[in-house]
Design a protein around this motif. Structure first.
Motif, short mmCIF file in Angstrom:
data_model
loop_
_atom_site.label_atom_id
_atom_site.label_comp_id
_atom_site.label_asym_id
_atom_site.label_seq_id
_atom_site.Cartn_x
_atom_site.Cartn_y
_atom_site.Cartn_z
N HIS A 190 30.16 38.17 41.56
CA HIS A 190 30.10 39.15 42.64
C HIS A 190 30.85 38.64 43.87
O HIS A 190 31.58 39.38 44.51
N THR A 191 30.67 37.37 44.18
CA THR A 191 31.40 36.76 45.30
C THR A 191 32.89 36.77 45.03
O THR A 191 33.70 37.05 45.92
N ILE B 7 34.16 40.25 45.70
CA ILE B 7 34.32 40.48 47.14
C ILE B 7 35.57 39.78 47.65
O ILE B 7 36.34 40.35 48.44
N TRP C 30 35.03 44.60 38.72
CA TRP C 30 34.12 45.69 39.06
C TRP C 30 33.19 46.01 37.89
O TRP C 30 32.02 46.31 38.08
#
Length: 169
Positions: A32-33, A36, A83
């Motif tokens: 997830h990091t 981002i 994603w």
């Protein structure tokens, strides 16, 4: 100030990006990091390509602008690939291998055009090519050392080249 950030941001952001990629491979940061980070990088690249176009229409700067534009698409592949859950490894690979190889094209072109300091661009090109080869070895023989070594070579080569380019141009 914005122009200065555009000129001297890459020598800071390039090594930071490769440190971050290495941290992701070592599972120090989450996917997830990493997602981002790809979103932020895509925004920065698109912004850089948009605001830098007027200053980068000729010579070696044109080559680098084209690489940044293509790199924006490559980075967006990483965004889309990360994603999905589970992530689309083909798109993530496009982002990783794309950024390992794209700067080599710029280093070759820059090295052809400068009269002094060609060795820096040869080093950048070699770092990209040997680094991607070493990293590719880790895909067939799961050697963490090969993957990390490949990323380190790419990061070192690209940092050397982009640092010189920022000072020179």
């Amino acid at each position: 100030m914005f122009r200065r950030a555009r000129e001297f941001g890459p020598p800071v952001l390039v090594p930071l990006a490769w440190v971050f990629v290495t941290a992701a491979h070592l599972e120090v940061v989450t996917e997830h990091t990493l997602f981002i980070a790809h979103v932020v990088m895509a925004v920065l690249l698109i912004g850089f390509a948009t605001t830098g176009y007027a200053d980068m229409r000729e010579g070696v700067l044109r080559t680098w602008w084209q690489l940044i534009a293509v790199g924006s698409v490559v980075t967006l592949c990483g965004v889309v690939g990360l994603w999905f859950e589970p992530n689309n490894s083909a798109l993530v690979a496009v982002a990783l291998f794309g950024w390992m190889l794209l700067p080599a094209v710029g280093f070759v072109d820059t090295g052809r055009r400068v009269s002094d300091g060609r060795w820096i661009y040869a080093t950048g090109t070699a770092g990209c090519l040997f680094g991607v080869a070493l990293y590719a070895v880790s895909l067939f023989w799961p050697l963490q050392t090969a993957a990390i070594g490949g990323l380190a070579l790419v990061g070192f080569g690209q940092t050397a080249g982009i640092f010189d380019a920022a000072i020179r141009y």
